[in-house]
Design a protein around this motif. Structure first.
Motif, PDB file in Angstrom:
ATOM      1  N   LEU A  29       0.769  -1.048   0.067  1.00 20.83           N
ATOM      2  CA  LEU A  29      -0.005   0.109  -0.078  1.00 20.83           C
ATOM      3  C   LEU A  29       0.775   1.306  -0.040  1.00 20.83           C
ATOM      4  O   LEU A  29       0.500   2.374  -0.669  1.00 20.83           O
ATOM      5  N   LEU A  30       1.690   1.193   0.758  1.00 19.31           N
ATOM      6  CA  LEU A  30       2.814   2.367   0.839  1.00 19.31           C
ATOM      7  C   LEU A  30       3.738   2.553  -0.069  1.00 19.31           C
ATOM      8  O   LEU A  30       4.229   3.846  -0.425  1.00 19.31           O
ATOM      9  N   GLN A  31       4.258   1.679  -0.888  1.00 19.09           N
ATOM     10  CA  GLN A  31       5.363   1.711  -1.650  1.00 19.09           C
ATOM     11  C   GLN A  31       4.820   2.506  -2.919  1.00 19.09           C
ATOM     12  O   GLN A  31       4.083   2.487  -3.602  1.00 19.09           O
ATOM     13  N   GLY A  32       5.574   3.712  -3.289  1.00 17.99           N
ATOM     14  CA  GLY A  32       5.323   4.753  -4.226  1.00 17.99           C
ATOM     15  C   GLY A  32       4.223   5.530  -4.027  1.00 17.99           C
ATOM     16  O   GLY A  32       4.037   6.702  -4.828  1.00 17.99           O
ATOM     17  N   ALA A  33       3.576   5.650  -2.637  1.00 17.87           N
ATOM     18  CA  ALA A  33       2.341   6.451  -2.489  1.00 17.87           C
ATOM     19  C   ALA A  33       3.047   7.735  -1.890  1.00 17.87           C
ATOM     20  O   ALA A  33       4.229   7.644  -1.209  1.00 17.87           O
ATOM     21  N   ASP A  34       2.362   8.869  -2.052  1.00 20.16           N
ATOM     22  CA  ASP A  34       2.631  10.072  -1.357  1.00 20.16           C
ATOM     23  C   ASP A  34       2.246  10.383   0.030  1.00 20.16           C
ATOM     24  O   ASP A  34       1.130  10.330   0.194  1.00 20.16           O
ATOM     25  N   SER A  35       3.132  10.337   0.785  1.00 20.28           N
ATOM     26  CA  SER A  35       2.769  10.726   2.163  1.00 20.28           C
ATOM     27  C   SER A  35       2.064  11.846   2.594  1.00 20.28           C
ATOM     28  O   SER A  35       1.565  11.816   3.686  1.00 20.28           O
ATOM     29  N   GLY A  36       2.328  12.822   1.748  1.00 20.62           N
ATOM     30  CA  GLY A  36       1.682  14.317   2.092  1.00 20.62           C
ATOM     31  C   GLY A  36       2.710  15.246   2.892  1.00 20.62           C
ATOM     32  O   GLY A  36       2.195  16.382   3.008  1.00 20.62           O
ATOM     33  N   ARG A  91      10.595  -1.618   7.786  1.00 21.37           N
ATOM     34  CA  ARG A  91      10.278  -0.526   8.720  1.00 21.37           C
ATOM     35  C   ARG A  91      10.394   0.915   7.633  1.00 21.37           C
ATOM     36  O   ARG A  91      10.661   0.658   6.491  1.00 21.37           O
ATOM     37  N   VAL A  92       9.604   1.845   8.125  1.00 20.48           N
ATOM     38  CA  VAL A  92       9.602   3.075   7.573  1.00 20.48           C
ATOM     39  C   VAL A  92      10.363   4.107   8.111  1.00 20.48           C
ATOM     40  O   VAL A  92      10.286   4.523   9.119  1.00 20.48           O
ATOM     41  N   GLY A  93      11.162   4.754   7.067  1.00 18.86           N
ATOM     42  CA  GLY A  93      12.202   5.782   7.727  1.00 18.86           C
ATOM     43  C   GLY A  93      11.703   7.272   7.426  1.00 18.86           C
ATOM     44  O   GLY A  93      10.475   7.178   6.932  1.00 18.86           O
ATOM     45  N   ARG A  94      12.667   8.133   7.056  1.00 16.23           N
ATOM     46  CA  ARG A  94      12.442   9.534   6.880  1.00 16.23           C
ATOM     47  C   ARG A  94      11.650   9.259   5.342  1.00 16.23           C
ATOM     48  O   ARG A  94      12.222   8.451   4.361  1.00 16.23           O
ATOM     49  N   VAL A  95      10.710  10.027   4.944  1.00  8.15           N
ATOM     50  CA  VAL A  95      10.228  10.154   3.687  1.00  8.15           C
ATOM     51  C   VAL A  95      11.465  10.363   2.602  1.00  8.15           C
ATOM     52  O   VAL A  95      12.383  11.251   2.998  1.00  8.15           O
ATOM     53  N   ASN A  96      11.169   9.944   1.248  1.00  5.22           N
ATOM     54  CA  ASN A  96      12.016  10.395   0.146  1.00  5.22           C
ATOM     55  C   ASN A  96      11.810  11.893  -0.123  1.00  5.22           C
ATOM     56  O   ASN A  96      10.789  12.380   0.261  1.00  5.22           O
ATOM     57  N   GLN A  97      12.792  12.621  -1.087  1.00  5.75           N
ATOM     58  CA  GLN A  97      12.614  13.916  -1.381  1.00  5.75           C
ATOM     59  C   GLN A  97      11.111  14.233  -2.031  1.00  5.75           C
ATOM     60  O   GLN A  97      10.610  15.211  -1.875  1.00  5.75           O
ATOM     61  N   ASP A  98      10.527  13.199  -2.660  1.00  5.38           N
ATOM     62  CA  ASP A  98       9.282  13.629  -3.413  1.00  5.38           C
ATOM     63  C   ASP A  98       8.047  13.408  -2.445  1.00  5.38           C
ATOM     64  O   ASP A  98       7.043  13.397  -2.984  1.00  5.38           O
ATOM     65  N   THR A 100       7.530  10.366  -1.149  1.00  6.09           N
ATOM     66  CA  THR A 100       7.181   9.037  -1.075  1.00  6.09           C
ATOM     67  C   THR A 100       7.763   8.352   0.173  1.00  6.09           C
ATOM     68  O   THR A 100       8.854   8.782   0.741  1.00  6.09           O
ATOM     69  N   TYR A 101       7.254   7.187   0.457  1.00  3.17           N
ATOM     70  CA  TYR A 101       7.560   6.636   1.644  1.00  3.17           C
ATOM     71  C   TYR A 101       8.851   5.663   1.494  1.00  3.17           C
ATOM     72  O   TYR A 101       9.135   5.019   0.443  1.00  3.17           O
ATOM     73  N   LYS A 102       9.862   5.745   2.405  1.00  4.71           N
ATOM     74  CA  LYS A 102      11.296   5.087   2.486  1.00  4.71           C
ATOM     75  C   LYS A 102      10.985   3.765   3.300  1.00  4.71           C
ATOM     76  O   LYS A 102      10.851   3.924   4.551  1.00  4.71           O
ATOM     77  N   GLU A 187      -2.038  13.049   9.540  1.00  4.19           N
ATOM     78  CA  GLU A 187      -1.400  14.103   8.928  1.00  4.19           C
ATOM     79  C   GLU A 187      -0.308  14.447   9.796  1.00  4.19           C
ATOM     80  O   GLU A 187       0.797  14.522   9.734  1.00  4.19           O
ATOM     81  N   ARG A 188      -0.740  14.618  11.306  1.00  2.00           N
ATOM     82  CA  ARG A 188       0.107  15.169  12.202  1.00  2.00           C
ATOM     83  C   ARG A 188       1.276  14.147  12.704  1.00  2.00           C
ATOM     84  O   ARG A 188       2.368  14.561  12.655  1.00  2.00           O
ATOM     85  N   ALA A 189       0.959  12.604  12.765  1.00  2.00           N
ATOM     86  CA  ALA A 189       1.706  11.871  13.255  1.00  2.00           C
ATOM     87  C   ALA A 189       2.679  11.489  11.993  1.00  2.00           C
ATOM     88  O   ALA A 189       4.119  11.165  12.381  1.00  2.00           O
ATOM     89  N   LYS A 190       2.352  11.727  10.935  1.00  3.25           N
ATOM     90  CA  LYS A 190       3.236  11.381   9.608  1.00  3.25           C
ATOM     91  C   LYS A 190       4.416  12.594   9.830  1.00  3.25           C
ATOM     92  O   LYS A 190       5.402  12.380   8.924  1.00  3.25           O
ATOM     93  N   ARG A 191       4.355  13.568  10.536  1.00  6.16           N
ATOM     94  CA  ARG A 191       5.506  14.587  10.741  1.00  6.16           C
ATOM     95  C   ARG A 191       6.753  14.018  11.208  1.00  6.16           C
ATOM     96  O   ARG A 191       7.866  14.453  11.123  1.00  6.16           O
ATOM     97  N   ARG A 192       6.465  12.874  11.841  1.00  6.66           N
ATOM     98  CA  ARG A 192       7.708  12.084  12.272  1.00  6.66           C
ATOM     99  C   ARG A 192       8.764  11.522  11.428  1.00  6.66           C
ATOM    100  O   ARG A 192       9.765  11.385  11.716  1.00  6.66           O
TER     101      ARG A 192
END
Length: 250
Positions: A29-36, A91-98, A100-102, A187-192
């Motif tokens: 679900l997360l691969q390639g998706a925009d985290s916002g 695991r999910v780390g810092r989002v990529n520059q675009d 998307t989820y890392k 959205e708030r939790a994604k700021r982690r």
């Protein structure tokens, strides 16, 4: 940003639509998706110092801990026949520059029986954590003796020094969540996810597993807003102190 204000500036409770996702389903679900959200930029001097410290400290620790790690590996294999001493997990780390989820593989010393992931669904009713987290103080999947000891003192996390050395993680930062947890973030939790995930941080240096999900997010967003070289150093020392003390970990 104060923790009191952080608690009220946006809703932290995650959605429940994805609560039953398996980790594998969440990865798809997360691969390639925009985290916002987008990763922090700027502060090049701080980021250079932080990365240099990560490389030097993790590399030195890997060398120093090589022999003790080999001994611990032998003990784990002896206590859990048929299983290797290491365990990796998406695991999910810092989002990529675009945005998307890392997603990366995070390494640990094995502290649970080999079929621990397969038994997760049958134990969900025992969950003692709130939000998308899953924690059980007396988890029946833990390898007797050695498993409980290394979890209490976070020794099982030491192989993540390899993740730090190659750049997937930092020594200090928000803990990398499971994809099935991140899929439930608001959205708030994604700021982690705007800073690099860490082996330790505000949560680990303080309440550890005794904290609530909202408390974890508050602490991590406080770090995101106020991170500095001095703050990182204090958290390194606090995390090491918590490892020796062993309180709040399970």
């Amino acid at each position: 940003m104060s923790r009191e204000n952080a608690s009220t500036d946006a809703q932290t409770t995650p959605t429940t639509a994805s609560a039953d996702l398996t980790n594998a389903e969440a990865v798809r679900l997360l691969q390639g998706a925009d985290s916002g959200v987008r990763p922090q930029s700027g502060r090049l001097a701080y980021r250079f110092v932080k990365r240099t410290f990560d490389i030097v400290a993790s590399g030195s620790a890997i060398v120093v801990l090589a022999i003790p790690s080999a001994v611990l590996s032998a003990v784990i294999v002896a206590k859990s026949p048929g299983a290797g001493p290491f365990y990796s997990q998406a695991r999910v780390g810092r989002v990529n520059q675009d945005g998307t989820y890392k997603i990366f593989r995070m390494w640990k010393f094995r502290s649970m029986v080999p079929d621990a992931d397969e038994r997760l669904a049958e134990l969900k009713y025992m969950n003692e954590a709130d939000g998308p987290l899953f924690k059980i103080k007396d988890d029946p999947r833990i390898i007797p003796g050695v498993g409980k000891f290394i979890r209490r003192h976070s020794i099982d996390e030491l192989p993540q020094l390899l993740n730090v050395f190659v750049g997937d993680m930092s020594l200090i930062g928000p803990r990398p969540g499971l994809p099935c947890e991140i899929a439930q973030y608001d959205e708030r939790a994604k700021r982690r996810l705007t800073v690099k995930a860490g082996c330790g941080g505000v949560w680990q240096a303080g309440e550890r597993s005794d904290s609530s999900f909202i408390g974890m997010v508050d602490a991590d967003l406080d770090y995101v807003e106020n991170c500095s070289a001095g703050y990182d150093l204090r958290l390194v020392l606090g995390t090491i102190r918590s490892m020796f003390h062993g309180g709040g970990a399970y």
